[in-house]
Scaffold this active site. Structure first.
Site, PDB file in Angstrom:
ATOM      1  CD  GLN A 114       2.053  -4.740   6.894  1.00  0.00           C
ATOM      2  OE1 GLN A 114       1.544  -4.701   6.040  1.00  0.00           O
ATOM      3  NE2 GLN A 114       2.361  -5.770   7.902  1.00  0.00           N
ATOM      4  CB  CYS A 143     -11.759   5.712   6.820  1.00  0.00           C
ATOM      5  SG  CYS A 143     -12.000   5.644   8.938  1.00  0.00           S
ATOM      6  CD  GLN A 191     -16.438   6.025  12.271  1.00  0.00           C
ATOM      7  OE1 GLN A 191     -15.899   6.598  12.940  1.00  0.00           O
ATOM      8  NE2 GLN A 191     -15.087   5.280  11.992  1.00  0.00           N
ATOM      9  CD  GLU A 233     -12.547   6.915  13.856  1.00  0.00           C
ATOM     10  OE1 GLU A 233     -10.971   6.578  13.738  1.00  0.00           O
ATOM     11  OE2 GLU A 233     -12.731   6.699  12.486  1.00  0.00           O
ATOM     12  NE  ARG A 240     -15.604   0.024  14.432  1.00  0.00           N
ATOM     13  CZ  ARG A 240     -14.643   0.076  13.583  1.00  0.00           C
ATOM     14  NH1 ARG A 240     -14.824   1.015  12.704  1.00  0.00           N
ATOM     15  NH2 ARG A 240     -13.683   0.721  14.253  1.00  0.00           N
ATOM     16  CG  HIS A 254     -16.669   3.871   7.833  1.00  0.00           C
ATOM     17  ND1 HIS A 254     -16.868   2.484   8.388  1.00  0.00           N
ATOM     18  CD2 HIS A 254     -15.161   4.542   8.372  1.00  0.00           C
ATOM     19  CE1 HIS A 254     -15.926   2.419   8.778  1.00  0.00           C
ATOM     20  NE2 HIS A 254     -14.667   3.699   8.524  1.00  0.00           N
ATOM     21  CD  GLN A 286     -15.096   1.368   5.655  1.00  0.00           C
ATOM     22  OE1 GLN A 286     -15.975   1.522   4.413  1.00  0.00           O
ATOM     23  NE2 GLN A 286     -14.089   0.490   6.026  1.00  0.00           N
TER      24      GLN A 286
HETATM   25  P1  NAP Z   1      -5.506  -5.249   8.204  1.00  0.00           P
HETATM   26  O1  NAP Z   1      -6.742  -5.227   7.500  1.00  0.00           O
HETATM   27  O2  NAP Z   1      -5.666  -5.376   9.278  1.00  0.00           O
HETATM   28  O3  NAP Z   1      -4.403  -5.179   7.259  1.00  0.00           O
HETATM   29  C1  NAP Z   1      -2.906  -4.805   7.882  1.00  0.00           C
HETATM   30  C2  NAP Z   1      -1.697  -5.614   8.050  1.00  0.00           C
HETATM   31  O4  NAP Z   1      -2.392  -6.817   8.541  1.00  0.00           O
HETATM   32  C3  NAP Z   1      -1.655  -6.552   6.559  1.00  0.00           C
HETATM   33  O5  NAP Z   1      -1.103  -5.589   5.090  1.00  0.00           O
HETATM   34  C4  NAP Z   1      -0.925  -7.944   6.716  1.00  0.00           C
HETATM   35  O6  NAP Z   1      -0.081  -7.764   6.839  1.00  0.00           O
HETATM   36  C5  NAP Z   1      -1.572  -7.962   8.153  1.00  0.00           C
HETATM   37  N1  NAP Z   1      -2.458  -9.450   8.727  1.00  0.00           N
HETATM   38  C6  NAP Z   1      -2.862  -9.968   9.366  1.00  0.00           C
HETATM   39  N2  NAP Z   1      -3.809 -11.411   8.985  1.00  0.00           N
HETATM   40  C7  NAP Z   1      -3.967 -10.907   8.337  1.00  0.00           C
HETATM   41  C8  NAP Z   1      -5.399 -11.185   7.106  1.00  0.00           C
HETATM   42  N3  NAP Z   1      -6.017 -12.575   7.433  1.00  0.00           N
HETATM   43  N4  NAP Z   1      -5.503 -10.864   6.146  1.00  0.00           N
HETATM   44  C9  NAP Z   1      -4.790  -9.918   5.396  1.00  0.00           C
HETATM   45  N5  NAP Z   1      -3.900  -9.261   6.159  1.00  0.00           N
HETATM   46  C10 NAP Z   1      -3.764  -9.839   7.473  1.00  0.00           C
HETATM   47  O7  NAP Z   1      -5.781  -3.428   8.034  1.00  0.00           O
HETATM   48  P2  NAP Z   1      -6.383  -2.267   7.104  1.00  0.00           P
HETATM   49  O8  NAP Z   1      -7.738  -2.330   7.600  1.00  0.00           O
HETATM   50  O9  NAP Z   1      -5.839  -2.846   6.243  1.00  0.00           O
HETATM   51  O10 NAP Z   1      -5.795  -1.374   7.805  1.00  0.00           O
HETATM   52  C11 NAP Z   1      -4.316  -0.595   7.375  1.00  0.00           C
HETATM   53  C12 NAP Z   1      -4.090   0.957   8.144  1.00  0.00           C
HETATM   54  O11 NAP Z   1      -4.910   2.134   6.739  1.00  0.00           O
HETATM   55  C13 NAP Z   1      -4.118   1.226   9.513  1.00  0.00           C
HETATM   56  O12 NAP Z   1      -3.460   2.162   9.681  1.00  0.00           O
HETATM   57  C14 NAP Z   1      -5.807   1.553   9.178  1.00  0.00           C
HETATM   58  O13 NAP Z   1      -6.055   2.570  10.519  1.00  0.00           O
HETATM   59  C15 NAP Z   1      -5.825   2.263   8.142  1.00  0.00           C
HETATM   60  N6  NAP Z   1      -7.199   3.055   7.637  1.00  0.00           N
HETATM   61  C16 NAP Z   1      -7.675   1.757   7.271  1.00  0.00           C
HETATM   62  C17 NAP Z   1      -9.208   1.920   6.852  1.00  0.00           C
HETATM   63  C18 NAP Z   1     -10.247   1.076   6.761  1.00  0.00           C
HETATM   64  O14 NAP Z   1     -11.239   1.296   6.268  1.00  0.00           O
HETATM   65  N7  NAP Z   1     -10.006  -0.112   6.383  1.00  0.00           N
HETATM   66  C19 NAP Z   1      -9.462   3.230   6.059  1.00  0.00           C
HETATM   67  C20 NAP Z   1      -8.898   4.290   6.144  1.00  0.00           C
HETATM   68  C21 NAP Z   1      -7.560   4.369   6.520  1.00  0.00           C
HETATM   69  P3  NAP Z   1       1.184  -8.671   6.047  1.00  0.00           P
HETATM   70  O15 NAP Z   1       1.489  -9.509   5.068  1.00  0.00           O
HETATM   71  O16 NAP Z   1       3.015  -8.315   6.925  1.00  0.00           O
HETATM   72  O17 NAP Z   1       1.203  -9.685   7.189  1.00  0.00           O
END
Ligand code: NAP
Length: 370
Positions: free
Chosen positions: A74, A136, A163, A242, A268, A275, A351
């Site tokens: 989340q 990542c 990235q 980062e 980025r 990445h 990643q």
């Molecule tokens: P994200 O795509 O922004 O998703 C996080 C939350 O945002 C979802 O669970 C959802 O929660 C909400 N959300 C709001 N609008 C959305 C939409 N249009 N589509 C999908 N979800 C939406 O974040 P993430 O990249 O998955 O990252 C989650 C965590 O993992 C962060 O702490 C990040 O730093 C970490 N992380 C990310 C990566 C990467 O490559 N992206 C890699 C390693 C770690 P609700 O269902 O509650 O609304």
């Protein structure tokens, strides 16, 4: 152990990839899943081939407490808000998390089991209950050059990263695509006209890049047809957060003492997914290149050593070539002009897989097998 597992944040970028991987590996057969969201409570849960009940409120501590394991994708703010409440309420289950919030906490282990299974087992046997996925880029770096660390050859690593937009989440990926559309649509028919002046095209793109028409609310700057040499917030000594993670997390994951310096600039770029890192590695001694290649290639089953030639590099060493696969490609391996102990190489991996979802689902299996 009992098998009630809560999945929080299943529809975000990491959560969706985790869900796909868990389905592909039939992980859902091993436990009773409950899905949690901060915005979709009461909706039908995603199909896992068995009844799960509707999506629950991810802020409902009582509902969360009923799970033996919680897997959160989340984000950091959510972890900051909810994890202390759960622990404060006496919840003693396992917390698996993609966010960075708890990574460096003394009672948390960073999980990347192909690289640090020994560190994970030792932490679990001491009663550690917070299992956190690594940054990542750091996880990909360690998967890529594990062979050099395993041999004890590394004196320091400088890693310059490239990235992808997806590293910043779902909204940012859309913004990159919207920026691309603004640029190509803004050019109109001029783009299709092979005889149009290239300077005219270039000037039009340059103008669009700094115009109010280009959506930049997520990244804060143009990324399409440009890049952003800043990821996350500032910390001390001119580094970004980062960049700081490179050193602290790599050393914690490997359980190193004394520490090995890891540093570099994080950038980025307009890749959608996967990445990349260009690394300069100072070795402790002059190791012959064939030995280095053998160590790299044999370290784990996912590393893919790419010959240092143009054809193989273009075909196999890019975000486009590895995205959606568990392959961590390492190529351009050669000694640098600084001296025989200086090694250059380039690595690229998805990643969202090894840098996020995969270590989480694998540690869940490790916990379920205990
Ligand atoms: P994200 O795509 O922004 O998703 C996080 C939350 O945002 C979802 O669970 C959802 O929660 C909400 N959300 C709001 N609008 C959305 C939409 N249009 N589509 C999908 N979800 C939406 O974040 P993430 O990249 O998955 O990252 C989650 C965590 O993992 C962060 O702490 C990040 O730093 C970490 N992380 C990310 C990566 C990467 O490559 N992206 C890699 C390693 C770690 P609700 O269902 O509650 O609304």
């Amino acid at each position: 152990m009992a098998r009630r597992v809560g999945i929080i944040g299943y529809r975000g970028m990491v959560g969706s990839v985790l869900f796909e991987r868990m389905k592909a590996e039939k992980d859902f057969e091993l436990f009773e899943p409950t899905f949690f969201s901060t915005s979709q409570q009461g909706q039908a849960a995603p199909d896992v081939g068995k009844p799960t009940g509707p999506v629950k409120d991810a802020n409902d501590v009582e509902a969360l407490k009923s799970c033996d394991v919680l897997v959160s994708c989340q984000g950091g703010d959510y972890t900051k808000a909810v994890h202390p409440k759960l622990r404060g309420a006496g919840w003693g289950g396992y917390w698996i998390d993609a966010a960075s919030t708890l990574r460096m906490a003394p009672n948390a282990v960073i999980v990347l089991d192909p690289v640090n299974r020994r560190v994970i087992d030792s932490a679990l046997s001491k009663g550690v209950k917070d299992c956190i996925g690594g940054n990542c880029t750091v996880s990909l770096m360690l998967m890529a050059i594990q062979g050099l660390f395993d041999k004890g050859w590394v004196e320091w690593v400088s890693s310059m990263t490239y990235q992808a937009a997806s590293g910043a989440g779902a909204k940012n990926m859309r913004e990159l695509l919207l920026q691309m559309r603004t640029l190509t649509q803004g050019l109109g028919r001029t783009l299709d006209d092979g005889d149009a002046s290239i300077l005219e095209l270039d000037r039009a793109v340059s103008k669009l890049l700094v115009s109010a028409e280009l959506p930049t609310s997520a990244f804060g700057a143009p990324l399409a047809a440009s890049l952003i040499p800043w990821i996350d917030s500032a910390v001390a000594d001119g580094q970004t957060r980062e960049e700081l993670k490179g050193h602290v997390e790599a050393n914690k994951i490997l359980g190193l003492s004394p520490e090995i310096p890891v540093d570099g600039l994080c950038v980025r770029i307009g890749a959608m997914r996967s990445h990349s890192l260009a690394m300069t590695i100072k070795l402790k001694k002059d190791v012959p290149l064939p030995e280095i290649e053998q160590a790299l290639a044999g370290a784990n089953q996912w590393v893919d050593l790419i010959p240092n030639d143009k054809e193989a590099t273009l075909k196999r060493l890019s975000p486009a070539a590895v995205s959606g696969t568990l392959r961590v490609a390492v190529g351009r391996v050669h000694k640098l002009k600084m001296g025989p102990e200086y090694l250059g190489c380039f690595a690229v991996g998805d990643q969202l897989l090894w840098g996020a979802a995969e270590p989480l689902r694998r540690v869940l299996r490790i916990l379920l097998e205990r």
